[in-house]
Write an enzyme that holds these catalytic residues in place. Structure first.
Site, PDB file in Angstrom:
ATOM      1  N   HIS A   1      12.782 -10.334   3.340  1.00 37.91           N
ATOM      2  CA  HIS A   1      13.941 -10.988   2.278  1.00 37.91           C
ATOM      3  C   HIS A   1      14.989 -11.168   3.333  1.00 37.91           C
ATOM      4  O   HIS A   1      15.787 -12.320   2.308  1.00 37.91           O
ATOM      5  CB  HIS A   1      13.755 -10.610   1.053  1.00 37.91           C
ATOM      6  CG  HIS A   1      12.325 -10.834   0.152  1.00 37.91           C
ATOM      7  ND1 HIS A   1      12.411 -12.036  -0.656  1.00 37.91           N
ATOM      8  CD2 HIS A   1      10.589 -10.011   0.367  1.00 37.91           C
ATOM      9  CE1 HIS A   1      10.950 -11.605  -0.977  1.00 37.91           C
ATOM     10  NE2 HIS A   1      10.618 -10.612  -0.674  1.00 37.91           N
TER      11      HIS A   1
ATOM     12  N   SER B   1      13.406  -6.856  -2.728  1.00 36.10           N
ATOM     13  CA  SER B   1      12.547  -8.201  -3.228  1.00 36.10           C
ATOM     14  C   SER B   1      12.930  -8.472  -4.354  1.00 36.10           C
ATOM     15  O   SER B   1      12.752  -9.817  -5.341  1.00 36.10           O
ATOM     16  CB  SER B   1      11.379  -8.475  -2.801  1.00 36.10           C
ATOM     17  OG  SER B   1      10.267  -7.491  -2.904  1.00 36.10           O
TER      18      SER B   1
ATOM     19  N   LYS C   1       7.986 -16.218   5.024  1.00 38.43           N
ATOM     20  CA  LYS C   1       8.941 -16.541   4.089  1.00 38.43           C
ATOM     21  C   LYS C   1       9.820 -17.417   4.159  1.00 38.43           C
ATOM     22  O   LYS C   1       9.046 -18.459   4.251  1.00 38.43           O
ATOM     23  CB  LYS C   1       9.439 -14.792   3.123  1.00 38.43           C
ATOM     24  CG  LYS C   1       8.481 -13.821   2.412  1.00 38.43           C
ATOM     25  CD  LYS C   1       8.927 -12.554   2.245  1.00 38.43           C
ATOM     26  CE  LYS C   1       7.937 -12.157   1.363  1.00 38.43           C
ATOM     27  NZ  LYS C   1       8.206 -10.834   1.569  1.00 38.43           N
TER      28      LYS C   1
HETATM   29  C1  LIG Z   1       6.759  -9.890   1.338  1.00 33.63           C
HETATM   30  C2  LIG Z   1       6.641  -8.852   2.050  1.00 33.63           C
HETATM   31  C3  LIG Z   1       5.849  -8.203   2.989  1.00 33.63           C
HETATM   32  C4  LIG Z   1       4.623  -8.691   3.629  1.00 33.63           C
HETATM   33  O1  LIG Z   1       5.050  -9.776   3.877  1.00 33.63           O
HETATM   34  P1  LIG Z   1       3.305 -10.815   4.363  1.00 33.63           P
HETATM   35  O2  LIG Z   1       3.978 -10.987   5.827  1.00 33.63           O
HETATM   36  O3  LIG Z   1       3.484 -11.992   3.545  1.00 33.63           O
HETATM   37  O4  LIG Z   1       2.302  -9.344   4.785  1.00 33.63           O
HETATM   38  C5  LIG Z   1       6.229  -6.826   3.714  1.00 33.63           C
HETATM   39  N1  LIG Z   1       7.913  -6.910   3.198  1.00 33.63           N
HETATM   40  C6  LIG Z   1       8.494  -6.982   2.339  1.00 33.63           C
HETATM   41  C7  LIG Z   1       9.965  -6.017   2.311  1.00 33.63           C
HETATM   42  C8  LIG Z   1       8.324  -8.095   2.071  1.00 33.63           C
HETATM   43  O5  LIG Z   1       8.692  -8.563   0.702  1.00 33.63           O
END
Ligand SMILES: *Cc1c(COP(=O)(O)O)cnc(C)c1O
Length: 396
Positions: free
Chosen positions: A214, A186, A244
């Site tokens: 992502h 990310s 996301k």
């Molecule tokens: C954002 C993210 C998470 C967490 O996801 P949420 O649904 O926001 O709790 C887990 N792993 C990665 C790689 C992320 O970027």
């Protein structure tokens, strides 16, 4: 009486963070998190959300969420294993497995909680986990919770992974060995080398776990990094988030039926925390339907990402080597990075500074997340502000 020890601990540490410029002030968004947002009454172009496809404010999702409130209420009422499994949860899980091309899927309340749940349901103190050094915090915490031996390998360094996998296997110390990686990293937007990881996994009989928070909605025409490489039959855990690209909230694992059956009886947040609300799951199902029907939003996001990257590069900014729409703009020291982000803000662009410890010292950056919801006009406006602030600070 409040604890004096606690007070002292908090005061000292907060002061230190503030002195180092590492204390994060939280901005409150007044209204929806769309391509333009309002903070303190000020309108800004939003380049910091993970709302890749603009679905967080999509009318079609809002509509089904409202209907779900009418038909199913606002809360699920219980944990999944008592009677908090409503028909809408089952429908979502069927949709996820169809989308991911797996036998089954399980939904959790968030991506973070999903990693905590799924890793520790399968791995224990007699096991080892090979983990990319840049893996997300939720993976790190999930690994720790499992009590398995954590073997960090250098970021996307396949020689290092091979060496450590060989050592772990040949030591004969571990019952099970897992390799775990983000699908898309990310902070830099680079893609995990899944074909090589799968080869190594085959050689040393490793369990494979990809966190595609992502990558889902972004790669593989939307189906994710595993699909991008055509490896649906080679990855044991396809983990993802519904917060996301999907635009709502929640997390999931897609995989074989026996894995999902196990997670449903052994992952603690599934057993001991109330399930996602009906409105959330219904909106998620609708979002996945939209992604499966058309790549329109996906295509627009890529177009916008490419446009912003090209513009920033032409201005002379260091945008790293991203392979996805994630567009870092590397500034360097924490203070300069924060100053840059602050000036962008004053001029009308919201691009959050990301500094140590989220990224290594000296590689502070503002990270841009272009989405399908941005227009070319918004991106042009953002670019002209980048140019102004970049010149003013002597960065370009
Ligand atoms: C954002 C993210 C998470 C967490 O996801 P949420 O649904 O926001 O709790 C887990 N792993 C990665 C790689 C992320 O970027």
């Amino acid at each position: 009486m409040p604890s004096e020890t606690l007070n002292q601990f908090l005061d000292e540490n907060l002061k230190e963070l503030k002195e180092q410029g590492l204390y994060n002030e939280i901005n409150v968004v007044e209204g929806a998190n769309g391509p333009r947002i309002t903070i303190d009454g000020k309108e800004l172009i939003n380049l910091s959300s993970n709302n890749y496809l603009g679905l967080a404010t999509d009318e079609r999702l809002k509509e089904v969420a409202k209907d779900a409130v009418d038909s199913h209420g606002v809360g699920a009422g219980a944990v999944r294993t008592i009677n908090g499994t409503l028909d809408v949860h089952v429908k979502l899980e069927e949709k996820i497995s169809e989308f991911k091309g797996t036998e089954a899927a399980i939904a959790y309340q968030s991506g973070f909680n999903c990693n905590m749940a799924a890793i520790s349901a399968v791995m224990d103190k007699n096991d080892a986990i090979l983990s990319d050094e840049l893996n997300h915090a939720s993976i790190i915490d999930g690994c720790r919770l499992s009590k398995a031996k954590i073997l960090r390998y250098n970021h996307s360094d396949m020689e290092d992974l091979h060496q450590k996998a060989k050592e772990a296997k040949e030591s004969g110390q571990y019952n099970k060995i897992m390799v775990i990686t983000d699908g898309v990293f990310s902070m830099d937007g680079d893609i995990a080398k899944l074909p090589e990881i799968v080869e190594i996994a085959k050689e040393f009989d490793l369990i494979t776990y990809v966190d595609d928070a992502h990558g889902s909605g972004v790669l593989g025409k939307g189906a994710g990094t595993v699909k991008h490489f055509g490896l649906q039959n080679d990855i044991d855990f396809q983990m993802g988030t519904l917060s996301k690209a999907i635009g709502v909230v929640g997390g999931y694992v897609a995989g074989k039926q026996n894995l999902i059956d196990w997670l449903k009886v052994r992952s603690r947040p599934f057993l001991f925390s109330t399930s996602l609300s009906p409105a959330d799951v219904t909106a998620c199902t609708q979002a996945i339907d939209l992604l499966m029907e058309s790549t329109e939003l996906h295509d627009r996001m890529w177009e916008n990402g490419d446009y912003l990257k090209k513009g920033l590069k032409e201005l002379g900014f260091d945008i790293g080597d991203s392979e996805t729409p994630i567009t870092p703009c590397v500034i360097g020291e924490a203070k300069a990075t924060q100053e840059f982000s602050k000036r962008l803000y004053e001029e009308g662009v919201y691009a959050k500074a990301i500094v140590f410890p989220t990224v290594p010292k000296g590689s502070g950056r503002v990270r841009n997340m272009p989405t399908a919801a941005h227009t070319k006009d918004m991106l042009d406006e953002a670019l002209s502000i980048y140019e102004k602030v970049g010149k003013e600070m002597g960065l370009i």
